[in-house]
Design a protein around this motif. Structure first.
Motif, PDB file in Angstrom:
ATOM      1  N   PHE A 107      43.827  40.105  26.372  1.00  0.00           N
ATOM      2  CA  PHE A 107      44.301  41.855  25.330  1.00  0.00           C
ATOM      3  C   PHE A 107      44.827  42.525  26.566  1.00  0.00           C
ATOM      4  N   LEU A 108      45.875  43.371  25.087  1.00  0.00           N
ATOM      5  CA  LEU A 108      47.193  44.292  26.025  1.00  0.00           C
ATOM      6  C   LEU A 108      45.612  45.615  25.851  1.00  0.00           C
ATOM      7  N   LEU A 109      45.055  46.280  26.530  1.00  0.00           N
ATOM      8  CA  LEU A 109      44.851  47.327  26.461  1.00  0.00           C
ATOM      9  C   LEU A 109      44.869  48.847  26.678  1.00  0.00           C
ATOM     10  N   PRO A 110      44.660  49.228  25.909  1.00  0.00           N
ATOM     11  CA  PRO A 110      45.536  50.712  26.229  1.00  0.00           C
ATOM     12  C   PRO A 110      45.212  51.481  27.362  1.00  0.00           C
ATOM     13  N   ASP A 111      45.901  52.317  27.943  1.00  0.00           N
ATOM     14  CA  ASP A 111      45.223  52.757  29.223  1.00  0.00           C
ATOM     15  C   ASP A 111      43.812  53.845  29.429  1.00  0.00           C
ATOM     16  N   ASP A 112      43.875  54.088  28.435  1.00  0.00           N
ATOM     17  CA  ASP A 112      41.702  54.912  28.835  1.00  0.00           C
ATOM     18  C   ASP A 112      41.390  54.580  29.103  1.00  0.00           C
ATOM     19  N   GLU A 113      41.869  53.009  28.738  1.00  0.00           N
ATOM     20  CA  GLU A 113      40.218  52.227  28.777  1.00  0.00           C
ATOM     21  C   GLU A 113      40.316  51.253  29.756  1.00  0.00           C
ATOM     22  N   ARG A 114      41.347  51.806  31.217  1.00  0.00           N
ATOM     23  CA  ARG A 114      41.249  50.934  32.065  1.00  0.00           C
ATOM     24  C   ARG A 114      39.945  51.761  33.386  1.00  0.00           C
ATOM     25  N   ASP A 115      39.903  52.562  33.033  1.00  0.00           N
ATOM     26  CA  ASP A 115      38.390  52.631  34.244  1.00  0.00           C
ATOM     27  C   ASP A 115      37.128  52.331  32.972  1.00  0.00           C
ATOM     28  N   ASP A 116      36.973  52.147  32.391  1.00  0.00           N
ATOM     29  CA  ASP A 116      35.841  51.094  31.635  1.00  0.00           C
ATOM     30  C   ASP A 116      35.920  49.646  31.870  1.00  0.00           C
ATOM     31  N   LYS A 117      37.491  49.083  32.322  1.00  0.00           N
ATOM     32  CA  LYS A 117      37.402  48.057  32.942  1.00  0.00           C
ATOM     33  C   LYS A 117      36.746  47.416  34.016  1.00  0.00           C
ATOM     34  N   LYS A 118      37.110  48.919  34.789  1.00  0.00           N
ATOM     35  CA  LYS A 118      36.872  48.671  35.905  1.00  0.00           C
ATOM     36  C   LYS A 118      35.202  48.326  36.327  1.00  0.00           C
ATOM     37  N   LYS A 119      34.767  49.740  35.847  1.00  0.00           N
ATOM     38  CA  LYS A 119      33.505  49.919  35.575  1.00  0.00           C
ATOM     39  C   LYS A 119      33.006  48.109  34.976  1.00  0.00           C
ATOM     40  N   ARG A 120      33.230  47.547  34.458  1.00  0.00           N
ATOM     41  CA  ARG A 120      32.969  46.310  33.747  1.00  0.00           C
ATOM     42  C   ARG A 120      33.053  45.156  35.398  1.00  0.00           C
ATOM     43  N   ALA A 121      34.457  44.898  35.989  1.00  0.00           N
ATOM     44  CA  ALA A 121      34.424  44.210  36.586  1.00  0.00           C
ATOM     45  C   ALA A 121      33.779  45.253  37.684  1.00  0.00           C
ATOM     46  N   GLU A 122      33.421  45.893  38.555  1.00  0.00           N
ATOM     47  CA  GLU A 122      32.687  46.119  39.359  1.00  0.00           C
ATOM     48  C   GLU A 122      31.285  45.727  39.596  1.00  0.00           C
ATOM     49  N   PHE A 123      30.804  45.764  37.892  1.00  0.00           N
ATOM     50  CA  PHE A 123      28.997  45.304  37.352  1.00  0.00           C
ATOM     51  C   PHE A 123      29.128  43.876  37.510  1.00  0.00           C
ATOM     52  N   ILE A 124      30.777  43.227  36.800  1.00  0.00           N
ATOM     53  CA  ILE A 124      30.736  41.526  37.163  1.00  0.00           C
ATOM     54  C   ILE A 124      30.709  41.392  38.813  1.00  0.00           C
ATOM     55  N   LEU A 125      31.263  41.677  39.449  1.00  0.00           N
ATOM     56  CA  LEU A 125      31.475  41.510  40.924  1.00  0.00           C
ATOM     57  C   LEU A 125      29.855  41.475  41.192  1.00  0.00           C
ATOM     58  N   ARG A 126      29.341  42.637  41.412  1.00  0.00           N
ATOM     59  CA  ARG A 126      27.797  42.917  41.519  1.00  0.00           C
ATOM     60  C   ARG A 126      27.345  41.836  41.130  1.00  0.00           C
ATOM     61  N   GLN A 127      27.262  41.585  39.997  1.00  0.00           N
ATOM     62  CA  GLN A 127      26.471  40.295  39.314  1.00  0.00           C
ATOM     63  C   GLN A 127      26.731  39.212  40.233  1.00  0.00           C
ATOM     64  N   THR A 128      27.678  38.666  40.519  1.00  0.00           N
ATOM     65  CA  THR A 128      27.954  37.412  41.421  1.00  0.00           C
ATOM     66  C   THR A 128      27.478  37.579  42.089  1.00  0.00           C
ATOM     67  N   THR A 129      27.552  38.151  43.165  1.00  0.00           N
ATOM     68  CA  THR A 129      27.009  38.761  43.999  1.00  0.00           C
ATOM     69  C   THR A 129      26.023  38.467  44.308  1.00  0.00           C
ATOM     70  N   GLU A 130      24.760  38.995  43.209  1.00  0.00           N
ATOM     71  CA  GLU A 130      23.350  38.978  43.288  1.00  0.00           C
ATOM     72  C   GLU A 130      23.007  38.068  42.790  1.00  0.00           C
ATOM     73  N   TYR A 131      23.331  36.844  41.742  1.00  0.00           N
ATOM     74  CA  TYR A 131      23.299  36.048  41.050  1.00  0.00           C
ATOM     75  C   TYR A 131      24.051  34.997  40.960  1.00  0.00           C
ATOM     76  N   PRO A 132      23.887  33.846  42.063  1.00  0.00           N
ATOM     77  CA  PRO A 132      24.701  32.840  41.859  1.00  0.00           C
ATOM     78  C   PRO A 132      24.698  32.083  41.011  1.00  0.00           C
ATOM     79  N   MET A 133      23.195  31.858  40.808  1.00  0.00           N
ATOM     80  CA  MET A 133      23.246  30.929  40.146  1.00  0.00           C
ATOM     81  C   MET A 133      23.760  30.742  39.300  1.00  0.00           C
ATOM     82  N   GLU A 134      23.540  32.084  38.237  1.00  0.00           N
ATOM     83  CA  GLU A 134      24.049  31.999  36.627  1.00  0.00           C
ATOM     84  C   GLU A 134      24.888  31.785  36.397  1.00  0.00           C
ATOM     85  N   LEU A 135      25.814  32.681  37.504  1.00  0.00           N
ATOM     86  CA  LEU A 135      27.204  31.618  36.694  1.00  0.00           C
ATOM     87  C   LEU A 135      27.302  30.755  36.746  1.00  0.00           C
ATOM     88  N   ASN A 136      26.485  29.811  36.957  1.00  0.00           N
ATOM     89  CA  ASN A 136      26.374  27.611  36.911  1.00  0.00           C
ATOM     90  C   ASN A 136      26.348  27.946  35.915  1.00  0.00           C
TER      91      ASN A 136
END
Lengths: 136, 373
Positions: free
Chosen positions: B342-371
């Motif tokens: 998507f072509l995200l507007p600028d003010d959404e970037r912070d939200d996206k960062k937070k989401r990305a960090e959340f996902i990163l955390r999830q992948t490291t903590e729950y590697p199984m669920e990603l399968n």
């Protein structure tokens, strides 16, 4: 029917005339090309390997078309003669003989073919054309 | 075609063109019809006409074709009547008389007339003698062109024996059974869960490494380059290079202008086989760079981390906020690929960062669920 001895002689003459004619057909090239005639005759079930018969059919068709065209020409000339009587100015313009639908339908009527020319059309020039290809 | 300088006046009723030609739908008999139109025009010219109307010529050509077909039909009828399949001159003569009955010809009323001395034939002979010869204007090739059809090979051809005695061998062969039989499919490979997980983890690491390398390369170039493999990107590049275009102004330095975050969908798909990994890594991109550049840049909030790159435009117009507001759970990974383009507007970037960090955390903590496969 007993054939008279005279007619049997006539038969021989006719025979020779016909065979001469067929031979002469090979020299004469009809306006309608042989391939076209062959195609349409094959479509209608006419089977004959003889080229002379193809030429005969082509000549017959040519004669028919020439007759129709000449009749239409007579009508055209008659129309022009009638018009010229009214106005002398039109004479220059009407010198050209154009094959028109009206003349054609009149001459074809004598041959039993009814061809009618549309007087006018309802609304726009694009009426009746497939809408998919209509330019928009 | 040169008709002796004849000009054809377009018929009044047709607006522009003859409907058949303007429609552009080729009919089977078009060639024959056009050839006969030329022939008829030549005959008209010999009669004395100097011009013709298109509709009149077409009508006359149509009638002459019908006359020709009628002659053929009648001649073959008379031949069949006499028990023959091939026509001869007498059949033609009878057919001519049939067609000429309405108009009349000399000798029509006579009975017992010899076939040879028919009036019609005599008229034709006269016609040939008097009329001068007008050959057709152009050479006409043999038509219709016969194309040999591809036949299904017979049993003999395939060296097969027909399955039943009632089937002769010269008939076309049956299709191969694999074309119509439905056989169940099983996964033959023995599944080893541990080895699978290890393999998955290894592939993920490999993909991350490749992505990092790519990022480094892009940072080094520092250009607004596009993926060579993506056609859409190439297009946007062309648009940029086109004329009068705001994109053509002098290239902005990094951070001069706020630009939306970038994604690299196509290139990633080349490197990574599994789709889920792509969606994850797409989301990782800003997070990885955020971690690379450190927390100081985050304070700016306006600067871009990544080199500016025009996103490959796959516009699906849902508002960005809605997407980000959706569940940050695993279902996001399936939609991740979509949302990341998507072509995200600028003010959404912070939200996206937070989401990305959340996902990163999830992948490291729950590697199984990603399968997901």
């Amino acid at each position: 029917m007993n054939p008279n001895p005279q007619s049997s002689d006539g038969k021989h003459d006719d025979d020779s005339a016909l065979s001469d004619f067929l031979a002469s057909l090979m020299d004469y090239t009809p306006t309608i090309p042989d391939e076209l005639v062959k195609h349409y005759l094959a479509k209608s079930g006419f089977q004959c390997p003889d080229v002379r018969l193809i030429r005969l059919v082509a000549v017959a068709t040519q004669k028919f078309v020439a007759e129709v065209a000449s009749d239409a020409l007579q009508h055209c000339k008659a129309r022009q003669a009638a018009v010229v009587k009214d106005k002398r100015d039109k004479q220059q313009k009407d010198k050209r003989l154009i094959l028109v639908m009206d003349d054609l339908s009149k001459s074809l009527h004598e041959y039993g073919v009814n061809v009618k020319h549309q007087e006018y059309f309802a609304d726009s020039p694009s009426t009746g054309i497939d809408p998919a290809s209509r330019e928009e | 075609m040169n008709n002796g300088g004849v000009e054809s006046t377009k018929d009044m009723r047709k607006g522009e063109d003859v409907p058949g030609s303007s429609l552009g739908i080729p009919k089977a008999d078009d060639f024959g019809r056009s050839v006969s139109k030329i022939a008829v025009a030549q005959i008209c010219e010999s009669v004395g006409y100097q011009g013709y109307k298109e509709s009149a010529l077409e009508a006359l050509a149509d009638i002459s074709i019908r006359y020709l077909c009628d002659l053929g039909k009648n001649a073959s009828f008379h031949a069949n009547l006499a028990g023959r399949t091939e026509c001869n001159v007498f059949d033609i003569r009878l057919a001519l008389e049939d067609l000429g009955d309405s108009h009349g010809f000399p000798g029509a009323s006579e009975i017992g007339n010899c076939l040879v001395g028919s009036g019609i034939v005599k008229e034709i002979v006269q016609f040939v003698d008097t009329k001068e010869e007008i050959p057709f204007a152009q050479p006409v090739p043999r038509f219709p062109v016969v194309r040999s059809g591809k036949l299904i090979p017979s049993f003999e051809h395939m060296n097969e024996t027909p399955p039943g005695k009632h089937i002769p061998s010269w008939l076309p062969a049956f299709p191969d059974p694999h074309t119509y039989n439905h056989t169940p499919m099983w996964n033959e490979r023995a599944s080893d869960p541990c080895a699978d997980k290890i393999e998955q983890a290894r592939q993920r690491r490999k993909a991350e490494r490749a992505l990092l390398r790519l990022q480094q390369r892009l940072v080094c170039n520092g250009s607004t380059g596009t993926c060579a493999s993506s056609v859409l990107d190439a297009k946007t590049e062309n648009i940029q290079e086109a004329g009068s275009n705001p994109f053509l102004s002098a290239p902005l330095q990094q951070g001069e202008k706020d630009v939306s975050e970038v994604v690299l969908p196509a290139k990633l798909s080349n490197e990574v086989s599994k789709g889920d990994h792509i969606s994850l890594l797409d989301a990782f991109v800003p997070a990885i760079d955020a971690m690379k550049t450190g927390p100081s840049d985050r304070l700016d909030g306006e600067k871009t981390f990544l080199p500016e790159k025009r996103p490959s435009v796959q516009f699906k117009f849902k508002t960005g906020k809605k997407i980000l507001g959706e569940s940050l759970d695993l279902s996001l990974q399936r939609k991740g690929e979509r949302s990341s383009t998507f072509l995200l507007p600028d003010d959404e970037r912070d939200d996206k960062k937070k989401r990305a960090e959340f996902i990163l955390r999830q992948t490291t903590e729950y590697p199984m669920e990603l399968n997901q496969s």
